[in-house]
Enzyme design. Structure first.
Site, PDB file in Angstrom:
ATOM      1  N   ARG A  30      -1.237 -27.578   4.507  1.00 53.36           N
ATOM      2  CA  ARG A  30      -0.279 -27.110   5.494  1.00 53.36           C
ATOM      3  C   ARG A  30      -1.003 -27.108   6.834  1.00 53.36           C
ATOM      4  O   ARG A  30      -2.190 -26.786   6.895  1.00 53.36           O
ATOM      5  CB  ARG A  30       0.157 -25.696   5.105  1.00 53.36           C
ATOM      6  CG  ARG A  30       1.423 -25.212   5.711  1.00 53.36           C
ATOM      7  CD  ARG A  30       2.051 -24.153   4.786  1.00 53.36           C
ATOM      8  NE  ARG A  30       1.158 -23.023   4.525  1.00 53.36           N
ATOM      9  CZ  ARG A  30       0.931 -22.026   5.356  1.00 53.36           C
ATOM     10  NH1 ARG A  30       1.493 -21.993   6.537  1.00 53.36           N
ATOM     11  NH2 ARG A  30       0.116 -21.032   5.022  1.00 53.36           N
ATOM     12  N   ARG A  38       0.852  -1.197   0.000  1.00 46.28           N
ATOM     13  CA  ARG A  38       0.000   0.000   0.000  1.00 46.28           C
ATOM     14  C   ARG A  38       0.878   1.234   0.000  1.00 46.28           C
ATOM     15  O   ARG A  38       1.747   1.346   0.862  1.00 46.28           O
ATOM     16  CB  ARG A  38      -0.848   0.031   1.261  1.00 46.28           C
ATOM     17  CG  ARG A  38      -1.973  -0.937   1.234  1.00 46.28           C
ATOM     18  CD  ARG A  38      -2.877  -0.651   2.420  1.00 46.28           C
ATOM     19  NE  ARG A  38      -3.668  -1.833   2.664  1.00 46.28           N
ATOM     20  CZ  ARG A  38      -3.999  -2.290   3.845  1.00 46.28           C
ATOM     21  NH1 ARG A  38      -3.642  -1.624   4.929  1.00 46.28           N
ATOM     22  NH2 ARG A  38      -4.715  -3.367   3.963  1.00 46.28           N
TER      23      ARG A  38
END
Ligand code: FDA
Length: 382
Positions: A251, A177
Site C-alpha cells: 500500500r 483500552r
C-alpha cells in the site's frame, strides 16, 4: 576506496549496519543510496517557507521498550519529552484514539465504568462468531457501533475497497483500552530527536570509514561496487530478483503538503478522519511535534494523507500480505538463501512492516549474528 562491506540503502537498517561495522569492527563501508538523500523513510527537512520540520515520507514517532536500541539511539541524538496522542473526527465530533474508555463514554454519551464498557462491547461483538471478511472480523472484536464509527470509513479509505470485500486476516486485533489512558504508544521510551531526524541519521553516517553515495542504485552498479565483498541489501526483495516470482503487494500513501496562514490549524499533531466522504485518512500538523521550538506564530504546515494500493513505480509503504503475497515471499526467501555473500534486511528487504526501533534492533542482530562472526573469522557468510 577499497571496501570491506557494501550496504545498499541508507535507512535506519542500513545506517545501523554501516555505523557498527565501521566503528566497532573497523571495516571500510560503502553505502549506496538510490535517493538524493540519506535516511530512508525517516528523513525530514525544514519547510523552506516556515522552517517547520516536515517528515517527507509520513509522520515518524520514535518509541521502544528495547533498552539496547534506546541507548544506541541516544549516542547520536537526545530526545524531547514528546508523547504521541491521536484524535479522530467522525460526523463533526472529535474522539480520542485508540478506542479507550474516554472514546466509549463520549461516543455513547454517558459515563461507563471499565466493567460496564467491557460488557457493552462484548455484547455488541457477540453479533458475529465466524467472521469471513474484514467487516465481520472487526465487528467480532469491537461490535458494530464502534466499527461503523471508527473503522469502517477509515479502512475503506485506507484500502480503497469496501471492508466486506477485504480478507478477515488483514486484522488480528483492534486495541480497546478500558481505561482513560489516551497515550498512543505504551512503550517504555518515547520521544522525538531534539535536532530532528536528519541530524540524527547524519551523525550515524559521519565516520571516516563510511562513504555514502546518494543517487546510486546498487542494482545498477553492483559488479563495480561490490566485486567479491559482502553486501547488505535493504531495497525491495522482489526488485532484487527482477520480479521473477511476481510483485509483492504494498500500500502506498500520497501526501498533500500546504502552508496555512494561521499559527494553529487543528490544535494537535494528528487528526484522523473516519467519515468515508472525507477523501483523506488523516491530517498532520508538524509544528505540534515540537512545542519546545520557536516556530512562526502566523503560519503552519499541514499534510493531508491519502492511501491506495501501490503500483510498481510508487513508494512501497505497508506490505499488503495477502495469502498470494506470502506464497511469493516464501519463493523469494528461497532465492535469497541461494545468493552467496548477500544478506537481506530492513523493511523492504524482508517484506515486513518495521517500526524504526525494530529496524535498528534487526540491524544490530545482523551485525552480532552474521557480520561479526564473518569478519572475525568465526563463521563464514553463506
Ligand atoms: P527505509 O525504507 O527507511 O530505507 C531503505 C532505503 O534503501 C531507502 O532510502 C531506499 O531509497 C534505499 N534503496 C532501496 N533500493 C535501493 C537500491 N537498489 N540501491 C540503493 N538504495 C536503495 N516507524 C516508527 O517507529 N514510528 C513511526 O511513527 C513511523 N511512521 C511511519 C510512517 C509511514 C508512512 C511509514 C511508511 C513508515 C513509518 N515508520 C515508522 C517505519 C519506518 O519508516 C521504518 O522503520 C524505517 O523506514 C525502516 O528502515 P529501513 O532502513 O528498513 O527502510
Amino acid at each position: 576506496m577499497n571496501v570491506d562491506l557494501v550496504v545498499a540503502g541508507s535507512g535506519f537498517f542500513g545506517l545501523t549496519v554501516a555505523e557498527r561495522c565501521a566503528a566497532d569492527l573497523g571495516l571500510r563501508v560503502l553505502v549506496l543510496e538510490r535517493r538524493g538523500h540519506i535516511g530512508g523513510n525517516a528523513y525530514s527537512e525544514p519547510d523552506p517557507e516556515t522552517g517547520i520540520e516536515v517528515h517527507r515520507y509520513g509522520a515518524h514517532l520514535f518509541h521502544t521498550s528495547n533498552r539496547r536500541v534506546w541507548e544506541y539511539a541516544n549516542r547520536f541524538t537526545t530526545f524531547t519529552g514528546y508523547r504521541h496522542r491521536v484524535f479522530s473526527t467522525f460526523k463533526g465530533r472529535v474522539y480520542s484514539m485508540p478506542i479507550n474508555l474516554g472514546t466509549i463514554c463520549a461516543y455513547f454519551g454517558r459515563a461507563f465504568t471499565p466493567d460496564e464498557a467491557r460488557a457493552l462491547v462484548a455484547g455488541h461483538a457477540a453479533e458475529v462468531s465466524n467472521p469471513s471478511n474484514l467487516e465481520e472480523k472487526a465487528i467480532s472484536l469491537v461490535g458494530r457501533p464502534l466499527y461503523e464509527a471508527f473503522i469502517r470509513g477509515y479502512t475503506a479509505k485506507q484500502w480503497r475497497t469496501d471492508p466486506r470485500e477485504l480478507p478477515a486476516e488483514i486484522i488480528t486485533r483492534l486495541p480497546v483500552r478500558y481505561t482513560f489512558d489516551d497515550r498512543y504508544f505504551n512503550d517504555t521510551y518515547e520521544g522525538l530527536p531534539t535536532g530532528g531526524y536528519t541530524a540524527w541519521l547524519e551523525r550515524m553516517a559521519d565516520h571516516p570509514r563510511i562513504e555514502v553515495r546518494t543517487e546510486t542504485d546498487f542494482l545498477g552498479v553492483r559488479d563495480d561496487a561490490a566485486g567479491n565483498v559482502p553486501v547488505v541489501y535493504t531495497g525491495p526483495l522482489d526488485r532484487y530478483f527482477g520480479y521473477a516470482e511476481g510483485d509483492l503487494g504494498w500500500r502506498t500513501l500520497d501526501f498533500e503538503t500546504e502552508v496555512r496562514p494561521t499559527g494553529d490549524f487543528q490544535g494537535t499533531p494528528v487528526m484522523n478522519y473516519a467519515d468515508e466522504d472525507v477523501p483523506y485518512t488523516r491530517v498532520h500538523e508538524f509544528r505540534h511535534f515540537h512545542p519546545e521550538r520557536e516556530y512562526p506564530s502566523d503560519r503552519t504546515v499541514i499534510m493531508r494523507e491519502y492511501s491506495r494500493a501501490a503500483a510498481r513505480g510508487d513508494e512501497p509503504y505497508y506490505p499488503v500480505n495477502t495469502a498470494a503475497d506470502r506464497a511469493r515471499l516464501l519463493a523469494y526467501r528461497e532465492l535469497a538463501r541461494g545468493e552467496r555473500g548477500v544478506l537481506f534486511g530492513g523493511r523492504l528487504g524482508t517484506y515486513k512492516y518495521l517500526d524504526m526501533h525494530m529496524a535498528i534492533a534487526g540491524a544490530l542482530s545482523m551485525v552480532d549474528n552474521k557480520l561479526r562472526p564473518h569478519f572475525t573469522g568465526a563463521a563464514r557468510l553463506t
